[in-house]
Design a protein around this motif. Structure first.
Motif, short mmCIF file in Angstrom:
data_model
loop_
_atom_site.label_atom_id
_atom_site.label_comp_id
_atom_site.label_asym_id
_atom_site.label_seq_id
_atom_site.Cartn_x
_atom_site.Cartn_y
_atom_site.Cartn_z
N SER A 99 2.19 -3.67 6.41
CA SER A 99 2.23 -3.95 7.85
C SER A 99 3.60 -4.50 8.25
O SER A 99 3.96 -4.52 9.42
CB SER A 99 1.13 -4.94 8.23
OG SER A 99 1.31 -6.14 7.51
N ASP A 100 4.38 -4.92 7.25
CA ASP A 100 5.72 -5.42 7.49
C ASP A 100 6.74 -4.29 7.28
O ASP A 100 6.94 -3.83 6.15
CB ASP A 100 6.02 -6.57 6.53
CG ASP A 100 7.39 -7.20 6.77
OD1 ASP A 100 8.04 -6.85 7.77
OD2 ASP A 100 7.80 -8.04 5.94
N PRO A 101 7.39 -3.80 8.33
CA PRO A 101 8.34 -2.70 8.19
C PRO A 101 9.50 -3.01 7.25
O PRO A 101 10.06 -2.11 6.64
CB PRO A 101 8.85 -2.47 9.61
CG PRO A 101 7.84 -3.09 10.50
CD PRO A 101 7.21 -4.20 9.72
N ALA A 102 9.85 -4.26 7.10
CA ALA A 102 10.95 -4.62 6.21
C ALA A 102 10.62 -4.29 4.75
O ALA A 102 11.50 -3.90 3.99
CB ALA A 102 11.27 -6.11 6.35
N GLU A 103 9.35 -4.41 4.37
CA GLU A 103 8.96 -4.06 3.00
C GLU A 103 9.01 -2.55 2.78
O GLU A 103 9.33 -2.09 1.69
CB GLU A 103 7.56 -4.59 2.70
CG GLU A 103 7.50 -6.10 2.59
CD GLU A 103 6.10 -6.60 2.29
OE1 GLU A 103 5.24 -5.80 1.88
OE2 GLU A 103 5.87 -7.81 2.48
N GLU A 104 8.68 -1.77 3.81
CA GLU A 104 8.71 -0.32 3.69
C GLU A 104 10.13 0.23 3.65
O GLU A 104 10.35 1.38 3.30
CB GLU A 104 7.92 0.32 4.83
CG GLU A 104 6.44 0.09 4.73
CD GLU A 104 5.66 0.82 5.80
OE1 GLU A 104 6.27 1.60 6.57
OE2 GLU A 104 4.44 0.63 5.85
N TYR A 105 11.09 -0.60 3.98
CA TYR A 105 12.49 -0.18 3.97
C TYR A 105 12.95 0.20 2.57
O TYR A 105 13.87 0.99 2.40
CB TYR A 105 13.37 -1.32 4.53
CG TYR A 105 14.82 -0.95 4.69
CD1 TYR A 105 15.22 -0.10 5.70
CD2 TYR A 105 15.78 -1.44 3.82
CE1 TYR A 105 16.55 0.26 5.85
CE2 TYR A 105 17.11 -1.10 3.96
CZ TYR A 105 17.49 -0.25 4.98
OH TYR A 105 18.80 0.11 5.12
N ALA A 106 12.27 -0.30 1.54
CA ALA A 106 12.64 0.01 0.16
C ALA A 106 12.23 1.42 -0.26
O ALA A 106 12.65 1.90 -1.31
CB ALA A 106 11.99 -1.01 -0.78
N ASN A 107 11.41 2.11 0.54
CA ASN A 107 11.03 3.49 0.21
C ASN A 107 12.26 4.38 0.24
O ASN A 107 13.10 4.28 1.13
CB ASN A 107 10.00 4.02 1.22
CG ASN A 107 8.64 3.40 1.03
OD1 ASN A 107 8.26 3.05 -0.08
ND2 ASN A 107 7.90 3.27 2.12
#
Length: 149
Positions: A99-107
């Motif tokens: 739910s945190d877009p910052a964590e998905e940035y690692a994709n």
């Protein structure tokens, strides 16, 4: 006569434009002295290794490589300066869903196939290099899976 002129002009223009668009010629002379290239693969990636015996770094710089329908940058191995390698993503990777877009940035973005401007077999690759700041291409053959033998 007008019909002949029209057909002749069209054919001439097509030949002229197609020759300008295909400016990628393979060099017959190697930009460096290469040892036996090889690759390793996993379910999600492929790593191409190009051992270099000798290169003139003031004149030649290895840029990237086309291999198996993909293109990747060539990088000098920091631990062994005589090996250049390229990494290709070939499979699905685990995605971080949050739910945190910052964590998905690692994709990482998947590596899409590119249109290779050369006819290549499974054991061939084309090295893109710069010689005196001019981009050139050289085909290497006999690439085998495994480690250097």
């Amino acid at each position: 006569m007008k019909y002949f002129y029209l057909v002749f002009s069209t054919v001439f223009a097509a030949v002229l434009l197609s020759s300008c668009g295909s400016n990628k010629e393979l060099q017959e002379r190697s930009p460096a002295q290469f040892d036996q290239p090889y690759f390793t693969s996993t379910a999600n990636s492929l790593q191409l290794f190009i051992p270099v015996k000798a290169i003139q770094p003031n004149r030649i710089s290895l840029d990237s490589v086309y291999f198996r329908g993909m293109k990747s940058a060539l990088q000098q191995d920091p631990e062994n300066k005589s090996i250049y390698n390229a990494h290709f993503n070939t499979g699905k990777q685990d995605l971080i869903m949050s739910s945190d877009p910052a964590e998905e940035y690692a994709n990482k973005m998947p590596q899409m196939p590119v249109k290779v401007p050369f006819e290549l077999k499974e054991d061939e690759a084309v090295i893109v290099f710069k010689e005196n700041n001019k981009k050139k291409y050289y085909k290497i053959t006999g690439i085998k899976e495994g480690s250097k033998e």
